[in-house]
Design an enzyme around this catalytic site. Structure first.
Site, short mmCIF file in Angstrom:
data_model
loop_
_atom_site.label_atom_id
_atom_site.label_comp_id
_atom_site.label_asym_id
_atom_site.label_seq_id
_atom_site.Cartn_x
_atom_site.Cartn_y
_atom_site.Cartn_z
N SER A 592 35.34 38.92 37.65
CA SER A 592 34.72 39.94 37.61
C SER A 592 33.61 39.86 35.95
O SER A 592 32.98 38.74 36.07
CB SER A 592 35.41 41.21 37.34
OG SER A 592 34.61 42.24 37.61
N ASP A 667 32.61 42.35 48.82
CA ASP A 667 32.75 43.06 47.54
C ASP A 667 31.69 44.11 47.33
O ASP A 667 30.54 43.99 47.09
CB ASP A 667 32.51 41.75 46.41
CG ASP A 667 32.95 42.10 45.00
OD1 ASP A 667 33.04 43.63 44.83
OD2 ASP A 667 33.24 41.29 44.28
N HIS A 699 36.31 43.00 46.06
CA HIS A 699 36.37 42.25 44.66
C HIS A 699 37.62 41.87 44.41
O HIS A 699 37.89 40.95 43.34
CB HIS A 699 36.01 43.46 43.82
CG HIS A 699 35.67 43.28 42.35
ND1 HIS A 699 34.73 42.17 42.29
CD2 HIS A 699 36.09 43.49 41.07
CE1 HIS A 699 34.37 42.25 40.72
NE2 HIS A 699 35.43 42.83 40.10
#
Length: 722
Positions: A592, A667, A699
């Protein structure tokens, strides 16, 4: 005989440690073999000196009631084994205000990070009767304060169920998918303001305040869902990217006595957010937080529910941004507790009901990290902070006037508390980098341990046969003079005369922390496995991370990816100078925000980092959502260079070393668009790289054997390239 026996004995003694010291494997790590035991969904009662725990065993789920003073089990409130409707278990539960009824969720379906729909049942504790709230799966049901009703959301509208009459009233009618939402947050509020239930009952249960979201003009984002059918489908939802239109929000109050609703006129605001609403101790007074789009100017407003008059009682401004918290607490006289960074560190403040500052309760060059509550009888506040070092957490008691502060948790590590309703006791969860979680009953006056509740000694004993390497905490100083928290995991048989490759891990996002003294995450076991295979694994919290004051955290304002990347590059240079580090073999990994960072590091630091892995990375801040991105960057229209100078997609020509890109196609947070555009940029720059897309994974990229396959891929990539 003796001559033969002893050599064999000594030979066995010599080889036994080698045999006993098992090596970690990815299969074990991702099988849950090292999962800790905890106290699931621990809730302190409000009316009795007791607490409840949700226990999911082989025979079903139970909600068990315990006594705080003795820790004895009082009763099982409900067992799924006794009700066929709960055959799939109990996912979560909430009490009515009088604690005579429960709302039980079962058969839950996740929507986004926090949101879900479920079958909800009302359970009467005395009669053991169970009744279904709605024939359909609903969201966020909540008892009224008078215990007579339950409000809930269904298909973007709000409903109220009368428990005695068994009738349902629909109180909003204009809800429509991807258009109007009543009482439930839109995607970006849920993700970035961390709440889903955008409505609240007042203290007498006759009024409901709610936020209405008009998403009509918010741009849509679509994701292909591949599934198992012949044709893929498409999931379409509203997602405001940086600089694009947000939902238009408005505040409303519905009066159940008159069956009428009205909009509250908050004032002359434009392009604003309502990140929190909360009724005060006064059933006529609603508190509302309103913050501008830049998120650096916040008003706390009190609304008179009878007249609709809105009055600003507190205003906070910041040169950078203001973080929204849940630490607003109203006392019986409607004075309130508030936390703020206005003196440079997050601290507790006490204000009158008119918004006048009474006192700053806590002070010092350290951060309050959680507010637990106020004991009206003794005048004590209970909180968690990093007074004992920014990597640790302790529980404290202090008087409302800021005097008589007492540390209640003597063990150094991460402590967190759940207090009894009379504040006589608290259940403390403690862990450190060397000790797995343990739960104890503590006296709230002096912190003394009354009794142990649960430990993970069995796990600790199990791990002894692996002879795991330790996580060493340190503070490093870069060439630029920045002092940064760090940890390092070295091989157990570490030889200072050898040269080791270093694999660096980080997240680095604003206010985050990876260098903290608590028990292992699943990734930590992976890092220890890599150490067993001859790697040194290191982690550094650079500038922009949290719990060291506002100046340290907010230095990255308007330039995400500049100072954080400098610090990771400079930290790698520090490590590279250690006698036992091979400076030509330093790699970096992140997920991320950490993937954004590792991408930047392999590009901007191509003379320092040999390889990098980026999972679910932001590659251009223009692709990310409005609330998060603009909080730290303002809009792309206002700060184009801040966006473009530090986005990896604009530095692909600098790639030299091996680079692995990973993303889930579903995602909803960091869209796969980020990786696809990065791939195209790398291709057009004629750069070689590796990449993997995980179909229909969000995600977190998990499900089935997904994590095992992913971590096997990353492990192989490290072995081949570092």
């Amino acid at each position: 005989m003796k001559y033969i026996k002893y050599p064999i004995f000594f030979f066995l003694m010599a080889v036994m440690p080698a045999v006993a010291q098992q090596k970690l494997t990815l299969q074990e790590i991702w099988s849950g073999a090292f999962r800790t035991q905890g106290m699931h969904d621990l809730q302190a009662m409000k009316n009795t000196n007791q607490y409840t725990v949700l226990d999911s065993g082989k025979s079903g789920a139970t909600i068990d009631l315990y006594d705080f003073a003795t820790l004895d089990k009082v009763s099982t409130l409900v067992s799924s084994a006794d009700h066929k409707e709960l055959a799939k278990g109990i996912d979560s539960y909430t009490f009515s205000a009088d604690e005579k009824k429960l709302l039980l969720a079962t058969n839950s379906d996740p929507i986004f990070r926090h949101s879900f729909t479920a079958d909800f049942y009302i359970f009467d504790i005395a009669s053991k009767s169970l009744s279904k709230l709605s024939d359909k799966k609903v969201q966020e049901p909540t008892f009224s304060a008078d215990n007579s009703k339950v409000a809930y959301a269904l298909e973007n509208n709000l409903y109220v169920y009368d428990i005695a009459a068994k009738t349902t009233k629909q109180i909003t009618t204009d809800g429509k998918k991807n258009c109007i939402i009543n009482g439930i947050t839109d995607w970006v509020y849920e993700e970035e303001f961390s709440f889903v239930k955008a409505y609240d009952w007042n203290a007498t249960g006759d009024k409901i305040a709610y936020i209405r979201f008009d998403e009509t003009d918010v741009p849509e984002f679509s994701m292909d869902v591949y599934g198992n059918d012949l044709y893929q489908t498409q999931y379409v939802f509203k997602y405001p990217k940086a600089g694009e239109k947000n939902s238009v929000v408005s505040l409303h109050i519905y009066d159940l006595k008159t069956n009428t609703g009205s909009e509250v006129k908050l004032g002359n605001y434009s392009d604003f957010y309502i990140p929190r609403i909360q009724w005060t101790a006064d059933a006529r007074a609603l508190s509302v937080q309103v913050i501008n789009r830049h998120q650096n100017d916040l008003d706390l407003i009190f609304v008179d529910a009878n007249t609709g008059l809105a009055k600003v009682v507190l205003n906070e401004k910041d040169k950078a941004y203001i973080d929204i918290t849940d630490n607003l607490t109203f006392l019986k006289d409607n004075s309130f507790i508030w936390t703020s960074e206005k003196d440079g560190y997050n601290h507790i403040y006490h204000y009158s009901k008119m918004g006048k500052l009474i006192s700053q309760v806590t002070k010092g060059p350290w951060e309050v990290t959680d507010y637990y509550g106020f004991d009206e009888k003794t005048g004590n506040i209970f909180y968690q902070s990093v007074e004992n070092g920014s990597i640790n957490r302790d529980v404290y008691r202090v008087s409302l006037n800021g005097k008589n502060k007492t540390r209640l948790t003597p063990q150094t590590g991460t402590n967190a508390a759940t207090f009894s309703p009379n504040y006589q006791y608290f259940i403390n969860s403690f862990s450190s980098a060397t000790q797995p979680p343990a739960y104890t009953l503590n006296n709230a006056k002096d912190g003394r341990v009354v009794k142990e509740i649960k430990n993970n000694n069995a796990l600790q004993a199990k791990l002894e046969k692996y002879s795991l390497p330790a996580k060493e905490f340190m503070e490093i100083t870069t060439e630029k003079g920045h002092k940064l928290n760090a940890w390092m995991i070295k091989p157990k048989d570490f030889d200072p005369n050898k040269k080791y490759p270093v694999f660096m891990y980080q997240y680095s996002g604003p206010g985050s922390q990876q260098v903290n003294n608590e028990w292992h995450s699943t990734d930590d076991y992976w890092f220890m496995m890599l150490a067993q295979q001859g790697y040194i694994v290191a982690c550094v919290d650079g500038r922009g991370t949290g719990f060291k004051g506002a100046a340290f955290k907010k230095v990255t304002y308007k330039e995400l990816g500049k100072y954080e990347v400098e610090d990771q590059i400079d930290a790698a240079k520090v490590f590279g100078k250690y006698n036992y580090v091979d400076a030509s073999r330093i790699g970096i990994f992140g997920w991320s925000y950490g993937g954004f960072m590792s991408s930047n590091c392999i590009l901007k630091g191509n003379d320092v980092f040999k390889m990098a892995i980026a999972v679910a990375p932001v590659t251009n801040w223009r692709f990310y959502d409005s609330v998060y991105t603009e909080r730290y960057m303002q809009t792309p229209q206002e700060n184009a260079s801040g966006y473009d100078d530090n986005s990896p997609i604009n530095h692909v020509d600098k790639l030299k070393g091996p680079f692995l890109l990973v993303h889930g196609s579903a995602d909803d947070n960091v869209h796969v668009q980020n990786t696809m555009r990065m791939v195209e940029a790398l291709v057009q720059a004629n750069k070689q790289f590796d990449w993997a897309i995980y179909p229909d994974k969000n995600h977190g990229i998990y499900g089935g054997k997904t994590r095992l396959q992913l971590y096997t891929k990353m492990t192989n990539f490290i072995k081949e390239n570092l």
